[in-house]
Scaffold this active site. Structure first.
Site, short mmCIF file in Angstrom:
data_model
loop_
_atom_site.label_atom_id
_atom_site.label_comp_id
_atom_site.label_asym_id
_atom_site.label_seq_id
_atom_site.Cartn_x
_atom_site.Cartn_y
_atom_site.Cartn_z
N LYS A 124 -25.60 -4.95 17.00
CA LYS A 124 -25.78 -4.44 15.06
C LYS A 124 -26.78 -4.41 14.40
O LYS A 124 -26.58 -6.01 14.73
CB LYS A 124 -24.04 -4.21 15.29
CG LYS A 124 -24.19 -2.83 14.25
CD LYS A 124 -24.29 -1.34 14.63
CE LYS A 124 -23.55 -0.73 13.90
NZ LYS A 124 -23.11 0.91 14.67
N ASP A 164 -26.58 4.14 11.30
CA ASP A 164 -25.06 4.14 11.46
C ASP A 164 -24.75 5.09 9.93
O ASP A 164 -25.93 5.39 9.62
CB ASP A 164 -24.62 2.72 11.51
CG ASP A 164 -23.23 2.57 11.85
OD1 ASP A 164 -22.59 3.28 12.95
OD2 ASP A 164 -22.75 1.46 10.72
P1 NDP Z 1 -22.97 8.31 7.69
O1 NDP Z 1 -23.71 7.19 6.52
O2 NDP Z 1 -23.74 9.64 7.86
O3 NDP Z 1 -21.17 8.83 6.82
C1 NDP Z 1 -20.19 7.41 6.99
C2 NDP Z 1 -19.22 8.33 5.63
O4 NDP Z 1 -18.24 7.02 5.13
C3 NDP Z 1 -19.22 9.05 4.48
O5 NDP Z 1 -18.56 9.93 4.04
C4 NDP Z 1 -19.19 7.64 3.49
O6 NDP Z 1 -19.18 7.79 2.33
C5 NDP Z 1 -18.38 6.81 4.14
N1 NDP Z 1 -18.01 5.57 3.80
C6 NDP Z 1 -18.74 4.41 4.11
N2 NDP Z 1 -17.99 3.62 3.54
C7 NDP Z 1 -17.25 3.33 3.31
C8 NDP Z 1 -15.94 2.71 2.62
N3 NDP Z 1 -16.41 2.01 2.75
N4 NDP Z 1 -15.34 3.74 1.92
C9 NDP Z 1 -15.07 5.15 2.56
N5 NDP Z 1 -15.48 5.83 2.57
C10 NDP Z 1 -17.04 4.79 3.43
O7 NDP Z 1 -22.31 7.63 8.87
P2 NDP Z 1 -22.12 7.93 10.16
O8 NDP Z 1 -21.23 9.12 9.82
O9 NDP Z 1 -23.01 7.55 10.56
O10 NDP Z 1 -20.70 6.36 10.14
C11 NDP Z 1 -19.82 7.13 10.68
C12 NDP Z 1 -18.58 5.90 11.07
O11 NDP Z 1 -19.13 6.46 12.63
C13 NDP Z 1 -19.06 5.04 10.68
O12 NDP Z 1 -17.90 4.27 10.76
C14 NDP Z 1 -20.01 4.32 11.85
O13 NDP Z 1 -19.90 2.85 12.33
C15 NDP Z 1 -19.30 5.03 13.16
N6 NDP Z 1 -20.53 5.81 14.12
C16 NDP Z 1 -21.53 6.09 13.64
C17 NDP Z 1 -22.11 6.53 14.51
C18 NDP Z 1 -24.00 7.43 14.49
O14 NDP Z 1 -24.20 7.81 15.02
N7 NDP Z 1 -24.23 7.35 13.09
C19 NDP Z 1 -22.13 6.48 16.69
C20 NDP Z 1 -20.60 6.00 16.37
C21 NDP Z 1 -19.83 5.20 15.35
P3 NDP Z 1 -20.08 6.44 1.08
O15 NDP Z 1 -21.45 6.33 2.32
O16 NDP Z 1 -20.73 7.64 0.15
O17 NDP Z 1 -19.04 5.68 1.26
O1 2IT Z 2 -21.81 2.81 16.24
C1 2IT Z 2 -22.54 3.57 16.85
O2 2IT Z 2 -21.94 3.71 18.17
C2 2IT Z 2 -23.49 4.66 16.68
N1 2IT Z 2 -24.27 3.73 15.22
C3 2IT Z 2 -25.04 4.63 17.70
C4 2IT Z 2 -26.08 3.45 17.93
C5 2IT Z 2 -26.84 3.51 18.93
O3 2IT Z 2 -27.41 2.83 19.14
O4 2IT Z 2 -27.17 5.21 18.87
#
Ligand code: NDP
Ligand code: 2IT
Length: 445
Positions: A124, A164
């Site tokens: 990460k 992420d």
């Molecule tokens: P995005 O940046 O697209 O969206 C993140 C969302 O979470 C936004 O709505 C953001 O709002 C909110 N958020 C982030 N930090 C905070 C905080 N401290 N307090 C409140 N709200 C918060 O990210 P993703 O959708 O990609 O990621 C969301 C989750 O999914 C994370 O936990 C990530 O690790 C996980 N994930 C992502 C993957 C991927 O492929 N993208 C794969 C697997 C897991 P804001 O930024 O405005 O705070």
């Molecule tokens: O938390 C996760 O699994 C991700 N943000 C996706 C990682 C990836 O390598 O696609």
């Protein structure tokens, strides 16, 4: 091995790293029995070697804003474990990023990636850079400066970063552009790439789709489907978007989305153009969900609250770590929720998870249910290696299959004597065995 002892020793060595210690505790508690029944793990020091990353790179990221002012952020890459394949995992750009958060995410990624059935190690990285309110040019300059350090430690067979929180297609483009310039190579060093330059169809949707495929499998164990279910979603980013799209397609009604400013309640359901609007909201870089309530009729905005107080059959936390606590869990349970599927990484606190288990709610940890994102990243790597592009249908079918296989592994290792499936235990034991056995084969390194 005693979880308590390991966690307390680590706590002394890494004081204040609470998310990292929380993630370690959860995994070790699940595997303690099986570990102690297999003395070969102890004699090879598997746990002691697993809980520390292979290496941590920290670097400074200087960049200039549009007014010419210079800013310095911190950049990180944590290469945690590569027993199963090249290091693999996302980059997070968010002001809350620190070593503890990235170590928790990197540690979780080892087991998540093992569950995907693909040859991927765990890593990460990211930065405390805040994309909020930044111009396109500022984002580009930041990404370029970040890559000027990162490129030295990554490579298509070494370490393959992706997106992420705060890192989506646009950022991957700028990062990839700089990597290509520095190395003169056009290789699959990042995933989540654009379709014209090596990306995979379905990667943007994959995490959210996978969350819903996994939810479907869990509901099926109780003879239920998503048809006509009321679903509460948190976040409004990439994962939330994919989850909303697929849940709606399967006949459910998503009634909430949330941001750091509060949540929106849309009794008519988030679907069609409203789902597309989520992308606009995200791209605006403003970090608030409230505009949704002004854009569409009959939507309420509830400031400063989490969506877990609404009546829902299914909850999909898709925002960030520790966003759903015991009080929230209590509301969901009292309102008749039957299934909680983690879309984000570790969004439910340990106390919330305990309540779900006590009430025999279907509950899945992120490392199982959000693995569809990284799995599809793995499929992007396969396509890059083959120098071919698969159709959306081919990728989606593989994703579907992988989520089904992960569910199967969780049931195999998590089924309790009363028939209840402890998905936390199932996911942790299945993935730990795979990684630990690989580490045994590879010797003490
Ligand atoms: P995005 O940046 O697209 O969206 C993140 C969302 O979470 C936004 O709505 C953001 O709002 C909110 N958020 C982030 N930090 C905070 C905080 N401290 N307090 C409140 N709200 C918060 O990210 P993703 O959708 O990609 O990621 C969301 C989750 O999914 C994370 O936990 C990530 O690790 C996980 N994930 C992502 C993957 C991927 O492929 N993208 C794969 C697997 C897991 P804001 O930024 O405005 O705070
Ligand atoms: O938390 C996760 O699994 C991700 N943000 C996706 C990682 C990836 O390598 O696609």
């Amino acid at each position: 091995m005693k979880t308590e002892n390991i966690v307390s020793q680590l706590g002394q060595k890494h004081p204040g790293e609470k998310e990292y210690l929380q993630a370690i505790q959860e995994v070790l508690e699940s595997i303690e029995d099986i570990y102690n029944q297999n003395p070969q793990f102890q004699s090879a020091g598997i746990v002691e070697r697993l809980v520390e990353p292979d290496r941590v790179l920290t670097f400074k990221v200087p960049w200039s804003d549009d007014e010419g002012h210079v800013h310095i952020n911190l950049g990180y890459r944590i290469q945690f474990n590569n027993a199963l394949g090249p290091y693999k995992g996302g980059l997070r750009f968010h002001p809350s990023v620190n070593l503890s958060i990235l170590k928790f995410l990197g540690f979780e990624q080892i087991f998540k990636n093992a569950l995907t059935t693909l040859p991927l190690g765990g890593a990460k990285g990211g930065s405390d850079f805040n994309p909020k309110g930044k111009s396109q040019q500022e984002i580009m300059r930041f990404c370029q400066s970040f890559m000027l350090e990162l490129w030295k430690v990554i490579g298509p067979e070494t370490d393959v970063p992706a997106g992420d929180i705060g890192v989506g297609g646009r950022e991957i483009g700028y990062l990839y552009g700089m990597y290509k310039k520095l190395t003169h190579e056009h290789t699959g060093v990042l995933t989540g790439k654009g379709l014209n330059w090596g990306g995979s169809l379905i990667r943007p949707e994959a995490t959210g789709y996978g969350v819903v495929y996994f939810t479907k499998e869990m509901l099926a164990t109780r003879g239920e489907t998503l048809e006509n279910k009321i679903v509460a979603v948190s976040g409004f980013g990439n994962v939330a978007w994919g989850a909303v799209k697929k849940a709606t397609e399967l006949g459910a009604k998503v009634v909430t989305l949330s941001g750091p400013d509060g949540y929106i309640y849309d009794p008519a359901g988030v679907s069609g153009e409203k789902t597309d609007y989520m992308l606009e909201l995200r791209a605006s870089n403003e970090d608030i969900v409230e505009p949704y309530a002004h854009e569409f009729e009959g939507v309420e905005f509830i400031p400063g609250k989490h969506p877990w107080e609404v009546k829902a059959d299914v909850a999909l936390p898709c925002a960030t770590q520790n966003e759903l606590n015991a009080e929230d869990a209590g509301h969901l349970i009292n309102n008749g929720c039957i299934c909680v599927t983690e879309g984000a990484n570790m969004p439910c606190t340990p106390e919330a998870v305990q309540l779900f288990h006590e009430h025999r709610i279907l509950f899945s940890p992120g490392k199982a249910s959000n693995a569809g994102g990284v799995a599809t990243s793995g499929l992007e790597m396969s396509q890059n290696a083959l120098k071919m592009n698969w159709t959306a249908r081919e990728v989606d079918d593989r994703l579907h299959q992988i989520m089904g296989d992960i569910h199967h592994a969780c049931v195999k290792y998590g089924k309790q004597p009363d028939g209840y499936v402890d998905y936390v235990k199932g996911a942790n034991v299945a993935s730990f065995l795979k990684v630990a056995n690989a580490m045994l084969d590879l010797g003490v390194l």
